[in-house]
Design a protein around this motif. Sequence first.
Motif, mmCIF file in Angstrom:
data_model
loop_
_atom_site.group_PDB
_atom_site.id
_atom_site.type_symbol
_atom_site.label_atom_id
_atom_site.label_comp_id
_atom_site.label_asym_id
_atom_site.label_seq_id
_atom_site.Cartn_x
_atom_site.Cartn_y
_atom_site.Cartn_z
ATOM 1 N N GLY A 1 0.812 -1.210 0.000
ATOM 2 C CA GLY A 1 0.000 0.000 0.000
ATOM 3 C C GLY A 1 0.842 1.256 0.000
ATOM 4 N N LYS A 2 0.510 2.186 0.888
ATOM 5 C CA LYS A 2 1.244 3.446 0.996
ATOM 6 C C LYS A 2 2.704 3.245 1.349
ATOM 7 C CE LYS A 2 0.992 7.904 3.395
ATOM 8 N NZ LYS A 2 0.231 8.749 4.342
ATOM 9 N N PHE A 3 2.993 2.123 1.983
ATOM 10 C CA PHE A 3 4.359 1.863 2.452
ATOM 11 C C PHE A 3 5.020 0.736 1.651
ATOM 12 C CE2 PHE A 3 1.815 3.454 6.029
ATOM 13 C CZ PHE A 3 2.486 4.650 6.259
ATOM 14 N N LYS A 4 4.800 0.744 0.351
ATOM 15 C CA LYS A 4 5.434 -0.235 -0.527
ATOM 16 C C LYS A 4 6.665 0.397 -1.184
ATOM 17 C CE LYS A 4 4.564 -3.351 -4.435
ATOM 18 N NZ LYS A 4 3.548 -3.809 -5.427
ATOM 19 N N LEU B 1 1.709 1.871 15.508
ATOM 20 C CA LEU B 1 2.623 1.196 14.593
ATOM 21 C C LEU B 1 1.816 0.728 13.389
ATOM 22 C CD1 LEU B 1 4.641 -0.887 17.226
ATOM 23 C CD2 LEU B 1 5.002 1.474 16.474
ATOM 24 N N VAL B 2 2.057 1.357 12.227
ATOM 25 C CA VAL B 2 1.179 1.154 11.074
ATOM 26 C C VAL B 2 1.799 0.294 9.974
ATOM 27 C CG1 VAL B 2 -0.105 3.272 11.482
ATOM 28 C CG2 VAL B 2 1.937 3.345 10.034
ATOM 29 N N ALA B 3 3.098 0.058 10.007
ATOM 30 C CA ALA B 3 3.731 -0.769 8.976
ATOM 31 C C ALA B 3 5.013 -1.369 9.516
ATOM 32 C CB ALA B 3 4.019 0.049 7.719
ATOM 33 N N PHE B 4 5.284 -2.609 9.070
ATOM 34 C CA PHE B 4 6.530 -3.299 9.392
ATOM 35 C C PHE B 4 7.171 -3.714 8.071
ATOM 36 C CE2 PHE B 4 3.574 -4.129 12.908
ATOM 37 C CZ PHE B 4 4.278 -3.543 13.951
ATOM 38 N N LEU B 5 8.424 -3.314 7.857
ATOM 39 C CA LEU B 5 9.084 -3.508 6.571
ATOM 40 C C LEU B 5 10.281 -4.443 6.700
ATOM 41 C CD1 LEU B 5 9.157 0.256 5.467
ATOM 42 C CD2 LEU B 5 7.358 -1.433 5.023
ATOM 43 N N GLY C 1 4.630 3.310 -3.416
ATOM 44 C CA GLY C 1 3.303 3.481 -2.867
ATOM 45 C C GLY C 1 2.719 4.829 -3.241
ATOM 46 N N ALA C 2 1.920 5.365 -2.360
ATOM 47 C CA ALA C 2 1.247 6.629 -2.649
ATOM 48 C C ALA C 2 1.681 7.727 -1.712
ATOM 49 C CB ALA C 2 -0.264 6.420 -2.552
ATOM 50 N N ILE C 3 2.922 7.654 -1.250
ATOM 51 C CA ILE C 3 3.421 8.663 -0.306
ATOM 52 C C ILE C 3 3.527 10.014 -1.017
ATOM 53 C CG2 ILE C 3 5.389 9.372 1.096
ATOM 54 C CD1 ILE C 3 5.936 6.494 1.716
#
Length: 365
Positions: free
Chosen positions: A43-46, A304-308, A363-365
């Motif tokens: 998503g946004k964090f891809k 915590l919204v994303a783990f990469l 993503g869509a940042i």
Amino acid sequence: MQSEYLFPVRRDFLKMAAAGTAAVFTGSLASAADSKPVTIGEGKFKFTLDENWGKLPSGMHYGLGCAIVVDSKDRIIVTSRSENPCVAIFDTDGKLLETWSKELSEKIGYTPQQIAGTAHGLYWSKELSGEFLYWTENVAGSGKKDNPRIGARVYKTDMQGKILYELGNVNKEGDTTQKFDFKNPTDVAIAPNGDIYIVDGYGSQLLYRFDKNFKHLKTIGGPGNTHGKFSTCHGVWVSTLNKEQEVYVADRANNRIEIFSLELDYKRTVPGVRNPCCFYQHDGHLYIPELDQRVTVMDSSDKLVAFLGDGHSKEGKKLAEKDVNANPDKFFTPHALTLDSKGNLYILEWIGFGRVRKFANAGAI
């Protein structure tokens, strides 16, 4: 927000004895078995790995990855425990613009070997009078006559590495030098009003506040796991994500983030992180490199919204050091990170060949 000091970065770093074992790597990253791009997040964090970014010419190499920052021109500045180069500067496409070794040595008074032995933190700050770098040194040397104690300084330079002010283990005091008893500092952050926050993360576990002229204002902390105490307070950041600015501390060995007012009054704690090293603020979020094989993204509400790039399997097995190059979508020891103006993510790891990499914003940042 009107501010005398604007500061989109910092960054960060630890003292593992893994340099010997990490040296078995060649520094080149293995390509994926097929032609599919390597991606992390969603998503946004891809993000998509740029496998050719950050390469050094023959004869140069990275050491243990220390710090990575971006300046106002989107130049990416990388420091590692290497004598050649001590600093490497790239553009966002991966073109090597500059390297500093002897040049930096002549400006800060250490040999390239001493720079490599004490390298740790770096923070970029844009102020009314220009752009500046704040460097944090670890300690090297026993303090004996034949092995003098060096490092344990925080110093401010211009963008060419010329020292403007030194704080800590200085030879003598003067208009631009101040003795201060840092044991083993790890990171520095600058507030919008110019106040300076320093953590002594490998030493006393103290958090210091200075004004913009390096006048000492307050100290808190010490070893422990109660609120306001630390176990490896490795990184510090002044968050401007909300109306009220706050000081975030990466309390690494306690696996938490401690949050304070600008006056260093305790406010709250964020659990659920794994060995957090430092912070970088971008587009309404804080990005946190975690030494325990992950990068975490936190929103302005501390969620915590994303783990990469998690190097842990679903069963909890950790990525082995020997398998690092075969797993380009996983992190081993993220130590520092930054993002450029387009939202591209740059990661540096505490491993013998630095493993500095760019993950392009997908993503869509």
